[in-house]
Write a protein that holds these residues in place. Structure first.
Motif, PDB file in Angstrom:
ATOM      1  N   PRO A 259      33.467  56.411  44.599  1.00 53.15           N
ATOM      2  CA  PRO A 259      34.684  55.456  44.426  1.00 53.15           C
ATOM      3  C   PRO A 259      36.228  55.104  44.825  1.00 53.15           C
ATOM      4  CG  PRO A 259      33.636  55.425  41.529  1.00 53.15           C
ATOM      5  CD  PRO A 259      32.931  56.546  42.660  1.00 53.15           C
ATOM      6  N   SER A 260      36.010  56.482  43.746  1.00 52.60           N
ATOM      7  CA  SER A 260      38.219  56.594  43.748  1.00 52.60           C
ATOM      8  C   SER A 260      38.024  58.233  44.076  1.00 52.60           C
ATOM      9  CB  SER A 260      38.572  56.480  42.601  1.00 52.60           C
ATOM     10  OG  SER A 260      38.025  55.261  42.153  1.00 52.60           O
ATOM     11  N   PRO A 261      37.887  58.600  45.440  1.00 54.07           N
ATOM     12  CA  PRO A 261      38.083  59.933  45.720  1.00 54.07           C
ATOM     13  C   PRO A 261      39.230  60.693  45.667  1.00 54.07           C
ATOM     14  CG  PRO A 261      38.135  58.711  47.976  1.00 54.07           C
ATOM     15  CD  PRO A 261      37.897  57.664  46.660  1.00 54.07           C
ATOM     16  N   GLY A 262      40.419  60.413  46.011  1.00 56.69           N
ATOM     17  CA  GLY A 262      41.567  61.017  45.446  1.00 56.69           C
ATOM     18  C   GLY A 262      41.617  61.904  46.668  1.00 56.69           C
ATOM     19  N   ASP A 263      42.461  62.651  45.935  1.00 57.07           N
ATOM     20  CA  ASP A 263      43.133  63.047  47.426  1.00 57.07           C
ATOM     21  C   ASP A 263      42.041  64.944  47.807  1.00 57.07           C
ATOM     22  OD1 ASP A 263      44.391  65.216  45.029  1.00 57.07           O
ATOM     23  OD2 ASP A 263      45.617  64.732  46.065  1.00 57.07           O
ATOM     24  N   HIS A 264      41.385  65.260  47.140  1.00 61.73           N
ATOM     25  CA  HIS A 264      40.793  66.642  47.337  1.00 61.73           C
ATOM     26  C   HIS A 264      40.526  66.637  49.026  1.00 61.73           C
ATOM     27  CE1 HIS A 264      39.851  66.548  43.140  1.00 61.73           C
ATOM     28  NE2 HIS A 264      39.560  65.892  43.293  1.00 61.73           N
ATOM     29  N   VAL A 265      40.141  65.845  49.855  1.00 64.77           N
ATOM     30  CA  VAL A 265      39.815  66.357  51.270  1.00 64.77           C
ATOM     31  C   VAL A 265      40.741  66.622  51.739  1.00 64.77           C
ATOM     32  CG1 VAL A 265      39.771  65.742  53.324  1.00 64.77           C
ATOM     33  CG2 VAL A 265      37.472  64.930  51.586  1.00 64.77           C
ATOM     34  N   ASP A 266      42.142  66.536  51.473  1.00 62.67           N
ATOM     35  CA  ASP A 266      43.770  65.848  52.019  1.00 62.67           C
ATOM     36  C   ASP A 266      44.590  67.405  51.354  1.00 62.67           C
ATOM     37  OD1 ASP A 266      43.525  63.732  53.377  1.00 62.67           O
ATOM     38  OD2 ASP A 266      44.630  62.598  51.354  1.00 62.67           O
ATOM     39  N   ARG A 267      43.729  67.863  50.316  1.00 61.83           N
ATOM     40  CA  ARG A 267      44.113  69.242  49.787  1.00 61.83           C
ATOM     41  C   ARG A 267      43.172  70.551  50.681  1.00 61.83           C
ATOM     42  NH1 ARG A 267      46.531  69.255  44.553  1.00 61.83           N
ATOM     43  NH2 ARG A 267      47.172  67.276  43.685  1.00 61.83           N
ATOM     44  N   LEU A 268      41.554  70.141  50.530  1.00 60.17           N
ATOM     45  CA  LEU A 268      41.120  71.132  51.742  1.00 60.17           C
ATOM     46  C   LEU A 268      41.806  71.159  52.747  1.00 60.17           C
ATOM     47  CD1 LEU A 268      38.201  72.789  50.980  1.00 60.17           C
ATOM     48  CD2 LEU A 268      37.235  70.843  52.354  1.00 60.17           C
ATOM     49  N   VAL A 269      42.006  70.056  53.471  1.00 61.83           N
ATOM     50  CA  VAL A 269      42.986  70.481  54.920  1.00 61.83           C
ATOM     51  C   VAL A 269      43.643  71.134  54.627  1.00 61.83           C
ATOM     52  CG1 VAL A 269      44.169  69.238  56.873  1.00 61.83           C
ATOM     53  CG2 VAL A 269      42.062  68.259  55.342  1.00 61.83           C
ATOM     54  N   ALA A 270      45.016  71.166  53.742  1.00 53.43           N
ATOM     55  CA  ALA A 270      46.248  71.916  53.172  1.00 53.43           C
ATOM     56  C   ALA A 270      45.742  73.544  52.890  1.00 53.43           C
ATOM     57  CB  ALA A 270      47.060  71.106  52.970  1.00 53.43           C
ATOM     58  N   LEU A 271      44.504  73.111  53.080  1.00 52.94           N
ATOM     59  CA  LEU A 271      44.606  74.785  52.382  1.00 52.94           C
ATOM     60  C   LEU A 271      43.388  75.234  53.813  1.00 52.94           C
ATOM     61  CD1 LEU A 271      43.223  74.273  48.695  1.00 52.94           C
ATOM     62  CD2 LEU A 271      44.988  75.560  49.704  1.00 52.94           C
ATOM     63  N   THR A 272      43.181  74.812  55.125  1.00 52.08           N
ATOM     64  CA  THR A 272      42.878  75.519  55.888  1.00 52.08           C
ATOM     65  C   THR A 272      42.818  76.667  55.749  1.00 52.08           C
ATOM     66  OG1 THR A 272      42.707  73.340  57.101  1.00 52.08           O
ATOM     67  CG2 THR A 272      42.225  75.444  58.226  1.00 52.08           C
ATOM     68  N   PRO A 273      44.445  77.504  56.048  1.00 49.61           N
ATOM     69  CA  PRO A 273      44.756  78.452  56.627  1.00 49.61           C
ATOM     70  C   PRO A 273      43.529  79.987  54.922  1.00 49.61           C
ATOM     71  CG  PRO A 273      46.586  78.005  56.853  1.00 49.61           C
ATOM     72  CD  PRO A 273      45.482  76.961  56.327  1.00 49.61           C
ATOM     73  N   LEU A 274      43.870  79.501  53.876  1.00 49.44           N
ATOM     74  CA  LEU A 274      43.352  80.443  52.425  1.00 49.44           C
ATOM     75  C   LEU A 274      41.990  80.037  53.291  1.00 49.44           C
ATOM     76  CD1 LEU A 274      44.433  80.078  48.914  1.00 49.44           C
ATOM     77  CD2 LEU A 274      41.622  79.140  49.709  1.00 49.44           C
ATOM     78  N   ILE A 275      40.947  78.915  53.956  1.00 52.77           N
ATOM     79  CA  ILE A 275      39.530  78.358  53.383  1.00 52.77           C
ATOM     80  C   ILE A 275      38.661  79.879  54.745  1.00 52.77           C
ATOM     81  CG2 ILE A 275      37.318  77.594  53.871  1.00 52.77           C
ATOM     82  CD1 ILE A 275      39.341  76.259  51.996  1.00 52.77           C
ATOM     83  N   THR A 276      40.037  79.829  55.688  1.00 50.65           N
ATOM     84  CA  THR A 276      39.382  80.529  56.921  1.00 50.65           C
ATOM     85  C   THR A 276      39.657  81.992  55.868  1.00 50.65           C
ATOM     86  OG1 THR A 276      40.087  79.502  58.494  1.00 50.65           O
ATOM     87  CG2 THR A 276      40.255  81.368  59.381  1.00 50.65           C
ATOM     88  N   GLU A 277      40.520  82.423  55.758  1.00 49.20           N
ATOM     89  CA  GLU A 277      40.891  83.667  55.259  1.00 49.20           C
ATOM     90  C   GLU A 277      39.956  84.097  53.977  1.00 49.20           C
ATOM     91  OE1 GLU A 277      43.281  86.592  52.198  1.00 49.20           O
ATOM     92  OE2 GLU A 277      44.221  84.624  53.216  1.00 49.20           O
ATOM     93  N   ALA A 278      38.932  83.326  53.171  1.00 45.83           N
ATOM     94  CA  ALA A 278      38.587  83.410  52.306  1.00 45.83           C
ATOM     95  C   ALA A 278      36.680  83.869  53.171  1.00 45.83           C
ATOM     96  CB  ALA A 278      37.813  81.833  51.723  1.00 45.83           C
ATOM     97  N   VAL A 279      36.525  83.269  54.131  1.00 44.06           N
ATOM     98  CA  VAL A 279      35.157  83.856  54.809  1.00 44.06           C
ATOM     99  C   VAL A 279      35.554  84.975  55.669  1.00 44.06           C
ATOM    100  CG1 VAL A 279      34.367  81.395  54.473  1.00 44.06           C
ATOM    101  CG2 VAL A 279      35.656  82.480  56.863  1.00 44.06           C
ATOM    102  N   GLY A 280      36.594  85.011  55.970  1.00 45.27           N
ATOM    103  CA  GLY A 280      37.469  86.240  57.318  1.00 45.27           C
ATOM    104  C   GLY A 280      37.146  87.832  56.270  1.00 45.27           C
TER     105      GLY A 280
END
Length: 280
Positions: A259-280
């Protein structure tokens, strides 16, 4: 005798640990923390007695980089455990110095205790799997295509990512790194609170959590500084990247049904380069 806070105790932050039964500041200037029975497995990340064992053993009382507050007493009764520790004034600490403290702590010459947390990410991903995984994340309209693809690939390769983490050196880890738990100073060391998830983890584990909490850039320049200043292992960067990616995605997926999701999705978006590197 049943535990009950005294009328003149001032309530402090309640915390989020599963075994947390309350935190107070006494008139004499001591911090009282109540632990209530919970997870009984000494290796589970939420083992309810771990904070008391940290206090009784003194295992992180004088460790470099990161250390515990000074404990005055540990009192056990039939209904739980009460910890009495020093009150520590909050001191602003920038993200880079926090990272340096964590890197130094990871090199502390400690022996892994039999009650230290293990397999934290593996256990948490099992919980994510039971909830249906990340299938809903790539469908979010606010995510750019590179992040969608990276999240899909990370989910498919999650077992390989966990295996890669397991192959890294195991180092001491606080286990629950965020600014509220890292807010005191003792000389050049950071005083950390809430040691519920302390244990040995893959190199870079705490740094990965810090990257999510304070937007710490896990770039090569920062890690060159960390490796030089803390004599850290180069494996720490890979461990931090994988830890941050798996954790950020798991938290974002969890938040979608809250009900109160917070900013977890925003933080995920901010970490896009890191997520990409993790799967690289």
């Amino acid at each position: 005798m049943n535990f009950a806070p005294k009328p003149d105790w001032q309530p402090l932050t309640s915390g989020t640990g599963q075994s947390n039964g309350g935190v107070w500041l006494t008139a004499e200037g001591w911090v009282v923390k109540r632990l209530v029975p919970g997870v009984p497995d000494p290796r589970h990340h939420a083992y309810w007695e771990r904070q008391a064992l940290v206090a009784e053993s003194g295992i992180v009382a004088r460790t470099p980089g990161l250390c515990s507050p000074k404990y005055q007493r540990v009192m056990r009764d039939a209904d739980g455990i009460t910890l009495l520790s020093e009150y520590v004034e909050s001191a602003p600490i920038d993200a880079t110095n926090l990272a340096l403290a964590l890197a130094r702590f990871a090199k502390a010459p400690l022996e892994e205790p039999p009650w230290g947390a293990r397999d934290v990410l593996r256990n948490r991903l099992q919980t994510v799997e039971a909830r249906g995984g990340w299938t809903s994340l790539p469908e979010l309209e606010e995510l750019e295509e590179p992040l969608r693809q990276a999240l899909g690939a990370l989910w498919v390769r999650r077992s390989a990512a966990l295996d890669e983490l397991d192959a890294l050196p195991r180092t001491p880890a606080h286990g629950d790194v965020h600014p509220l738990n890292l807010r005191g100073r003792r000389g050049h060391h950071v005083i950390a609170f809430d040691w519920e998830q302390f244990g040995f983890a893959p190199a870079g584990f705490d740094l990965g959590y810090l990257a999510i909490a304070v937007a710490l850039p896990l770039d090569e320049e920062l890690f060159d500084d960390l490796l030089l200043a803390a004599d850290a292992d180069s494996a720490a960067r890979r461990g931090a990247v994988l830890t941050a990616a798996l954790t950020a995605a798991s938290r974002a997926a969890w938040s979608l049904d809250q009900p109160s999701p917070g900013d977890h999705v925003d933080r995920l978006v901010a970490l896009t380069p890191l997520i990409t590197e993790a799967v690289g």
